[in-house]
Design an enzyme around this catalytic site. Sequence first.
Site, short mmCIF file in Angstrom:
data_model
loop_
_atom_site.label_atom_id
_atom_site.label_comp_id
_atom_site.label_asym_id
_atom_site.label_seq_id
_atom_site.Cartn_x
_atom_site.Cartn_y
_atom_site.Cartn_z
N LYS A 5 -1.27 -12.62 -7.75
CA LYS A 5 -1.86 -13.76 -8.46
C LYS A 5 -1.42 -13.74 -9.91
CE LYS A 5 -4.74 -15.84 -5.53
NZ LYS A 5 -6.16 -15.70 -5.64
N CYS A 22 -30.45 -38.41 -31.05
CA CYS A 22 -31.61 -39.18 -31.52
C CYS A 22 -32.20 -38.65 -32.83
CB CYS A 22 -32.70 -39.21 -30.45
SG CYS A 22 -33.41 -37.60 -30.14
N CYS A 28 -31.34 -33.15 -32.87
CA CYS A 28 -30.52 -33.69 -31.77
C CYS A 28 -29.44 -34.61 -32.33
CB CYS A 28 -31.42 -34.45 -30.80
SG CYS A 28 -30.50 -35.36 -29.56
N GLU A 62 16.43 -50.63 2.27
CA GLU A 62 16.93 -50.64 3.66
C GLU A 62 15.90 -50.01 4.61
OE1 GLU A 62 21.65 -49.95 3.70
OE2 GLU A 62 20.55 -48.79 2.19
N TYR A 63 15.29 -48.94 4.12
CA TYR A 63 14.26 -48.26 4.94
C TYR A 63 13.12 -49.23 5.23
CZ TYR A 63 10.84 -44.81 6.50
OH TYR A 63 9.92 -44.12 7.24
N LYS A 109 3.47 -18.91 -3.62
CA LYS A 109 2.13 -19.19 -3.10
C LYS A 109 1.72 -20.57 -3.62
CE LYS A 109 -2.41 -17.24 -2.38
NZ LYS A 109 -3.21 -18.34 -2.86
N GLU A 140 0.88 -25.00 3.79
CA GLU A 140 0.02 -25.41 2.69
C GLU A 140 0.32 -26.87 2.36
OE1 GLU A 140 -2.03 -23.00 1.71
OE2 GLU A 140 -2.70 -23.48 -0.31
N CYS A 184 -33.00 -30.75 -27.03
CA CYS A 184 -33.71 -31.86 -27.67
C CYS A 184 -34.94 -32.10 -26.79
CB CYS A 184 -32.84 -33.10 -27.69
SG CYS A 184 -33.79 -34.59 -28.04
N ASP A 191 -0.31 -23.81 -4.37
CA ASP A 191 -1.73 -24.00 -4.63
C ASP A 191 -2.18 -25.31 -4.01
OD1 ASP A 191 -4.16 -23.34 -5.52
OD2 ASP A 191 -3.79 -23.77 -7.64
N ASP A 197 15.65 -47.25 -0.41
CA ASP A 197 14.26 -47.53 -0.05
C ASP A 197 14.15 -48.91 0.59
OD1 ASP A 197 13.86 -45.17 -1.28
OD2 ASP A 197 12.48 -45.91 -2.84
N TYR A 249 4.84 -22.27 6.37
CA TYR A 249 5.27 -20.89 6.09
C TYR A 249 5.13 -19.94 7.27
CZ TYR A 249 0.26 -20.66 4.99
OH TYR A 249 -1.09 -20.78 5.03
N GLU A 288 7.64 -15.24 -1.02
CA GLU A 288 7.51 -16.70 -0.97
C GLU A 288 6.60 -17.16 -2.08
OE1 GLU A 288 5.99 -17.69 2.94
OE2 GLU A 288 7.30 -16.18 3.83
N CYS A 341 -34.97 -39.67 -25.65
CA CYS A 341 -33.65 -39.48 -26.27
C CYS A 341 -32.59 -40.26 -25.48
CB CYS A 341 -33.33 -37.99 -26.28
SG CYS A 341 -31.63 -37.63 -26.72
N LYS A 389 5.48 -10.46 1.97
CA LYS A 389 5.24 -10.13 3.38
C LYS A 389 6.27 -9.10 3.85
CE LYS A 389 3.89 -14.93 4.13
NZ LYS A 389 4.18 -16.23 4.74
S1 IVH Z 1 0.84 -16.52 4.39
C1 IVH Z 1 -2.58 -14.37 7.08
N1 IVH Z 1 2.39 -17.78 2.74
O1 IVH Z 1 -2.63 -18.74 0.50
C2 IVH Z 1 -2.46 -15.31 5.93
N2 IVH Z 1 0.06 -18.17 2.58
O2 IVH Z 1 -5.05 -16.51 1.32
C3 IVH Z 1 -1.11 -15.91 5.97
N3 IVH Z 1 -0.57 -19.82 0.91
O3 IVH Z 1 -4.75 -20.67 1.72
C4 IVH Z 1 -0.86 -16.69 4.75
N4 IVH Z 1 1.46 -20.28 0.19
O4 IVH Z 1 -2.50 -21.24 2.95
C5 IVH Z 1 1.13 -17.57 3.13
N5 IVH Z 1 3.90 -18.87 1.38
C6 IVH Z 1 2.65 -18.66 1.77
C7 IVH Z 1 1.55 -19.34 1.16
C8 IVH Z 1 0.27 -19.06 1.61
C9 IVH Z 1 0.17 -20.55 0.06
C10 IVH Z 1 -2.04 -19.89 1.00
C11 IVH Z 1 -2.57 -19.96 2.40
C12 IVH Z 1 -4.01 -19.57 2.19
C13 IVH Z 1 -3.89 -18.55 1.11
C14 IVH Z 1 -3.92 -17.17 1.71
#
Ligand code: IVH
Length: 656
Positions: free
Chosen positions: A304, A400, A397, A31-32, A109, A164, A415, A111, A29, A216, A107, A420, A280
């Site tokens: 989910k 009070c 309450c 050196e950077y 997902k 994301e 209350c 958050d 770090d 992605y 993949e 109060c 996918k």
């Molecule tokens: S593909 C056509 N891949 O999930 C939609 N989405 O409802 C293509 N998200 O907020 C989305 N990880 O940004 C895809 N590996 C992933 C993801 C991902 C998170 C999010 C995306 C969006 C929501 C999709």
Amino acid sequence: MEKRMRELETLLTKYNYEYHVLDNPSISDHEYDQLFHELLDLEEKHPELKSDTSPTTRVGGVVLDKFEKVSHETAMLSLSNAFNEEDLRAFNDRIEKAVGKVEYMCELKIDGLAVSLLYNDGKLIQGATRGDGTVGENITANLKTIHAIPLTTNLTEQFEVRGEAYMPKSAFEKLNKVREENNQQVFQNPRNAAAGSLRQLDTSLTSKRHLSIFLYGTTRPEILNVNSQSAALDKLDELGFKTNQERAVKKDIDGVIEYVNYWVEHRNDLPYEIDGIVIKVNDLKLQEEIGYTVRSPKWATAYKFPAEEAKTKILDIELTVGRTGVITPTAILEPVRVAGTTVSRASLHNHELIEEKDIRINDTVIIHKAGDIIPEVVRVVYEERSDQEVYEAPTTCPSCGHEAVKLDEEVAIRCINPTCPAQIVEDIIHFASRGAMNIDGLGEKFVHQLYDAELIKDVADLYTLEKEKLVKLERVGEKKATNLLSAIENSKSQPLQKLLFGLGIRFLGQKASRLIAEEYLTMDNVMEKTKDELIEIPEIGEVIADSIVTYTSNDDFKHLIEKLKAENVNMTEEVEENESNQFDGMTFVLTGKLVEMTRNEAKEKIELNGGKVTSSVSNNTDVVVAGSDAGSKLDRARELEITVWSEQDLLERLGG
Ligand code: IVH
């Protein structure tokens, strides 16, 4: 000189990539930092030689007054959901029916927040939020502070990548710790923290939030010369983008289900939060064949995760009194880990719910996080109950001691003592909050402290606070006191709508406060209005009007307003005047590239002349303003025989 600058840019870009994308740095770090400062110095001495993709631009420093809107060339869709194995199999059945057996890409997902990155000529030229999917916000300067996003790439064609943006758990925990120490409101979860960080108008703040990203996909995979999602991700890796390495191709739905189940067990081991698995169809040609609904691709779905549950014990039931006197019960729990955080409190909402679920102190209970955020008691484990006593709702309450009552048709117990202390403190907290007078640094704890020290008894007292008294309080230094006083001073010039909202008139929300302020312009005017006059404003109903009249005719309220006036708190609203009403009642659609102004400017101009701008062409559209390269919207306008103006036509009507 220039040679050294270019050399430093290349080196720093490489080291940055190794650290933030590959997670495999080759220098320290220190050196950077040395190289970074060498470049900074040179750029300061020779600003004309500074490149707009220099690694030094990542520290932020751009301060915007607002985010411009940007239209997405290809809509940013969402994903359909699957909640269990059955849903996943049904998804697979639909796919097989359409195109036969397929391979799936799985993949994580992430958050976080969906963002789009636009590159042209090898440079990042625009970064945007998803927004409503069609129009998002331009947050380029904020996104540039994310080190994992390359500012340059080897592909010169224009192309868009999507991904994301997120806040790693470690950064989230550190941020909240600091915020707690500074009496600032903590973020509920990493996603909210990431969203809040990317919406900072001062980008140097964003740069301190340590965000990252996983890309992605791209809107035009043909540019990447690939025929599957897995190959597209590999290609993005090669181009220097950070993709998630936790991914797998599965040859059938059984494989997918196995993968999903693995992550149900292991999601908490990751250094960032995920809320599911995205599945996918891997083959890009088949994706196109399967197609889309208006909202989401039919070739993908998001599994989910189920809300995580945990078993714990109720140690006590705490009662708090809110701004309107409502007494809310909260379960104090034996600390337990659920969905990534330790939970020690859960809202019980109201006493009816306690009765319904027969919740008692010392009960063993199952809790979960609603929406993965808010801890709630799901049920009591009756088998583990021994001689716990039935919990009785309060009759007085807790703040009070005044009588607490349950009004007809309400579930809440209140209350009803207007003096109060708990309610007064809540009133002041609300007054100082972001949507109201926005007094930075005056959080819940600080208000309690000021009230307990008898420095404030109502909101007007905030304006009489003195530094000498503040610094005598525990944990309040010179700096904190000065900051608070200046934030309070600044709040004096808030527009009337903020003040109205801040005064906590029941049922009067932010929107209604704005409408009323814009209509009547001064507090005195508002206070003179009768209920019949107030309901003349569209969207103001009887309940709000009644409440306003009740408050404004109350002597205590009048006295409070006088006190605020005496402290020079602004009581007026300034409304932007329309330039003309030549477009009254007309609906516009803007399409194609405009030259003289941005789309947003055009929209503002149209609105200032009484018109309305919408995004899609329909029979309700009066005029389509078409810039160069206008596409399907222009075709649609011709089809429906709608008037089409050029940008020049619009400018002429706006008077040049
Ligand atoms: S593909 C056509 N891949 O999930 C939609 N989405 O409802 C293509 N998200 O907020 C989305 N990880 O940004 C895809 N590996 C992933 C993801 C991902 C998170 C999010 C995306 C969006 C929501 C999709």
